[in-house]
Scaffold this motif. Sequence first.
Motif, PDB file in Angstrom:
ATOM      1  N   ASP A   1      13.678 -64.648  -5.028  1.00 57.94           N
ATOM      2  CA  ASP A   1      14.821 -64.298  -5.860  1.00 57.94           C
ATOM      3  C   ASP A   1      15.616 -63.188  -5.191  1.00 57.94           C
ATOM      4  OD1 ASP A   1      16.523 -64.439  -7.999  1.00 57.94           O
ATOM      5  OD2 ASP A   1      15.079 -63.753  -9.486  1.00 57.94           O
ATOM      6  N   PHE A   2      16.866 -63.045  -5.619  1.00 61.39           N
ATOM      7  CA  PHE A   2      17.712 -61.953  -5.166  1.00 61.39           C
ATOM      8  C   PHE A   2      17.901 -60.978  -6.309  1.00 61.39           C
ATOM      9  CE2 PHE A   2      19.795 -65.386  -2.490  1.00 61.39           C
ATOM     10  CZ  PHE A   2      19.211 -64.975  -1.316  1.00 61.39           C
ATOM     11  N   VAL A   3      18.093 -59.730  -5.990  1.00 62.40           N
ATOM     12  CA  VAL A   3      18.460 -58.735  -6.995  1.00 62.40           C
ATOM     13  C   VAL A   3      19.897 -58.330  -6.683  1.00 62.40           C
ATOM     14  CG1 VAL A   3      17.958 -56.469  -7.963  1.00 62.40           C
ATOM     15  CG2 VAL A   3      16.096 -57.916  -7.189  1.00 62.40           C
ATOM     16  N   MET A   4      20.771 -58.613  -7.647  1.00 63.88           N
ATOM     17  CA  MET A   4      22.174 -58.307  -7.467  1.00 63.88           C
ATOM     18  C   MET A   4      22.433 -56.867  -7.911  1.00 63.88           C
ATOM     19  SD  MET A   4      22.725 -61.219  -6.310  1.00 63.88           S
ATOM     20  CE  MET A   4      24.454 -61.274  -6.017  1.00 63.88           C
ATOM     21  N   HIS A   5      23.555 -56.317  -7.538  1.00 64.15           N
ATOM     22  CA  HIS A   5      23.930 -54.953  -7.913  1.00 64.15           C
ATOM     23  C   HIS A   5      23.928 -54.834  -9.436  1.00 64.15           C
ATOM     24  CE1 HIS A   5      25.771 -51.037  -7.559  1.00 64.15           C
ATOM     25  NE2 HIS A   5      26.638 -51.396  -8.487  1.00 64.15           N
ATOM     26  N   GLY A   6      23.246 -53.851  -9.961  1.00 63.45           N
ATOM     27  CA  GLY A   6      23.186 -53.644 -11.400  1.00 63.45           C
ATOM     28  C   GLY A   6      22.040 -54.354 -12.085  1.00 63.45           C
ATOM     29  N   GLU A   7      21.309 -55.199 -11.362  1.00 63.94           N
ATOM     30  CA  GLU A   7      20.164 -55.914 -11.941  1.00 63.94           C
ATOM     31  C   GLU A   7      18.873 -55.175 -11.641  1.00 63.94           C
ATOM     32  OE1 GLU A   7      21.195 -60.654 -11.842  1.00 63.94           O
ATOM     33  OE2 GLU A   7      20.044 -59.817 -10.213  1.00 63.94           O
ATOM     34  N   LYS A   8      17.894 -55.440 -12.460  1.00 67.45           N
ATOM     35  CA  LYS A   8      16.559 -54.919 -12.186  1.00 67.45           C
ATOM     36  C   LYS A   8      15.572 -56.021 -12.524  1.00 67.45           C
ATOM     37  CE  LYS A   8      13.179 -51.473 -13.204  1.00 67.45           C
ATOM     38  NZ  LYS A   8      12.351 -51.097 -14.271  1.00 67.45           N
ATOM     39  N   LYS A   9      14.746 -56.375 -11.590  1.00 72.19           N
ATOM     40  CA  LYS A   9      13.720 -57.381 -11.818  1.00 72.19           C
ATOM     41  C   LYS A   9      12.436 -56.663 -12.176  1.00 72.19           C
ATOM     42  CE  LYS A   9      16.335 -60.777 -10.446  1.00 72.19           C
ATOM     43  NZ  LYS A   9      16.715 -61.918 -11.190  1.00 72.19           N
ATOM     44  N   MET A  10      11.733 -57.199 -13.165  1.00 71.75           N
ATOM     45  CA  MET A  10      10.465 -56.590 -13.550  1.00 71.75           C
ATOM     46  C   MET A  10       9.341 -57.593 -13.333  1.00 71.75           C
ATOM     47  SD  MET A  10      10.520 -56.566 -17.730  1.00 71.75           S
ATOM     48  CE  MET A  10      11.998 -55.647 -17.910  1.00 71.75           C
ATOM     49  N   PRO A  11       8.147 -57.083 -13.103  1.00 71.52           N
ATOM     50  CA  PRO A  11       7.003 -57.976 -12.914  1.00 71.52           C
ATOM     51  C   PRO A  11       6.754 -58.800 -14.179  1.00 71.52           C
ATOM     52  CG  PRO A  11       6.431 -55.715 -12.315  1.00 71.52           C
ATOM     53  CD  PRO A  11       7.786 -55.680 -12.935  1.00 71.52           C
ATOM     54  N   MET A  12       6.185 -59.989 -14.018  1.00 64.66           N
ATOM     55  CA  MET A  12       5.939 -60.885 -15.136  1.00 64.66           C
ATOM     56  C   MET A  12       5.037 -60.248 -16.191  1.00 64.66           C
ATOM     57  SD  MET A  12       6.726 -63.711 -16.511  1.00 64.66           S
ATOM     58  CE  MET A  12       7.458 -64.727 -15.257  1.00 64.66           C
ATOM     59  N   GLU A  13       4.033 -59.475 -15.754  1.00 61.74           N
ATOM     60  CA  GLU A  13       3.139 -58.826 -16.719  1.00 61.74           C
ATOM     61  C   GLU A  13       3.916 -57.869 -17.624  1.00 61.74           C
ATOM     62  OE1 GLU A  13       2.324 -57.536 -13.138  1.00 61.74           O
ATOM     63  OE2 GLU A  13       2.200 -59.713 -13.001  1.00 61.74           O
ATOM     64  N   GLN A  14       4.820 -57.114 -17.030  1.00 58.71           N
ATOM     65  CA  GLN A  14       5.622 -56.163 -17.788  1.00 58.71           C
ATOM     66  C   GLN A  14       6.546 -56.896 -18.760  1.00 58.71           C
ATOM     67  OE1 GLN A  14       7.836 -53.471 -15.330  1.00 58.71           O
ATOM     68  NE2 GLN A  14       8.611 -52.291 -17.051  1.00 58.71           N
ATOM     69  N   TYR A  15       7.120 -58.001 -18.317  1.00 56.86           N
ATOM     70  CA  TYR A  15       7.993 -58.797 -19.177  1.00 56.86           C
ATOM     71  C   TYR A  15       7.209 -59.362 -20.362  1.00 56.86           C
ATOM     72  CZ  TYR A  15      11.092 -62.522 -20.704  1.00 56.86           C
ATOM     73  OH  TYR A  15      11.872 -63.358 -21.458  1.00 56.86           O
ATOM     74  N   ARG A  16       6.021 -59.893 -20.087  1.00 62.10           N
ATOM     75  CA  ARG A  16       5.182 -60.435 -21.162  1.00 62.10           C
ATOM     76  C   ARG A  16       4.794 -59.350 -22.164  1.00 62.10           C
ATOM     77  NH1 ARG A  16       1.727 -64.181 -17.170  1.00 62.10           N
ATOM     78  NH2 ARG A  16       3.108 -65.987 -17.215  1.00 62.10           N
ATOM     79  N   TRP A  17       4.448 -58.169 -21.673  1.00 62.45           N
ATOM     80  CA  TRP A  17       4.106 -57.054 -22.558  1.00 62.45           C
ATOM     81  C   TRP A  17       5.304 -56.691 -23.430  1.00 62.45           C
ATOM     82  CZ3 TRP A  17       6.196 -52.161 -22.960  1.00 62.45           C
ATOM     83  CH2 TRP A  17       5.518 -51.278 -23.818  1.00 62.45           C
ATOM     84  N   LEU A  18       6.472 -56.609 -22.815  1.00 61.90           N
ATOM     85  CA  LEU A  18       7.685 -56.265 -23.550  1.00 61.90           C
ATOM     86  C   LEU A  18       7.981 -57.295 -24.636  1.00 61.90           C
ATOM     87  CD1 LEU A  18      10.040 -54.243 -23.647  1.00 61.90           C
ATOM     88  CD2 LEU A  18      11.241 -55.715 -22.041  1.00 61.90           C
ATOM     89  N   MET A  19       7.817 -58.576 -24.326  1.00 60.76           N
ATOM     90  CA  MET A  19       8.058 -59.625 -25.315  1.00 60.76           C
ATOM     91  C   MET A  19       7.028 -59.564 -26.448  1.00 60.76           C
ATOM     92  SD  MET A  19      10.838 -60.860 -24.388  1.00 60.76           S
ATOM     93  CE  MET A  19      10.934 -61.969 -25.754  1.00 60.76           C
ATOM     94  N   THR A  20       5.776 -59.242 -26.127  1.00 58.92           N
ATOM     95  CA  THR A  20       4.735 -59.110 -27.149  1.00 58.92           C
ATOM     96  C   THR A  20       5.067 -57.971 -28.103  1.00 58.92           C
ATOM     97  OG1 THR A  20       3.095 -59.907 -25.564  1.00 58.92           O
ATOM     98  CG2 THR A  20       2.260 -58.788 -27.505  1.00 58.92           C
ATOM     99  N   VAL A  21       5.472 -56.845 -27.568  1.00 54.94           N
ATOM    100  CA  VAL A  21       5.853 -55.697 -28.400  1.00 54.94           C
ATOM    101  C   VAL A  21       7.054 -56.054 -29.269  1.00 54.94           C
ATOM    102  CG1 VAL A  21       6.777 -53.344 -28.333  1.00 54.94           C
ATOM    103  CG2 VAL A  21       4.877 -53.980 -26.842  1.00 54.94           C
TER     104      VAL A  21
END
Length: 112
Positions: free
Chosen positions: A67-87
């Motif tokens: 994947d690419f990260v464009m200016h202004g974007e931030k990619k997060m690890p899948m574990e962090q994304y899953r935790w955020l969605m659970t919360v």
Amino acid sequence: MEQAKPRKSDSVSFIGRHLLATAHQALSNTRQTVVAKLLNVADSTILRRTEKYPELMETLAASGVEDFVMHGEKKMPMEQYRWLMTVAMEFAKLQLEITKEKAPKNGEFFEA
């Protein structure tokens, strides 16, 4: 003679198409003239360079780029994304329970 089997795996092709779409999206978000001025080349040069994108993206995908990260974007690890969605889901469930507790019973809106 048998047909040669392609070496490209499906995942590399999929990632290559994703990278290609992301690269085209980045270029379409910025005017071609602006890109040409930044590179100090003619506008038509930018269009010619984009013809090489498919091969470049397949090469990057085969090299492990996902994947690419464009200016202004931030990619997060899948574990962090899953935790955020659970919360977020737990918070939404609590809010729904609070709303149900405060909801008026049938007929409470109208007083006789």
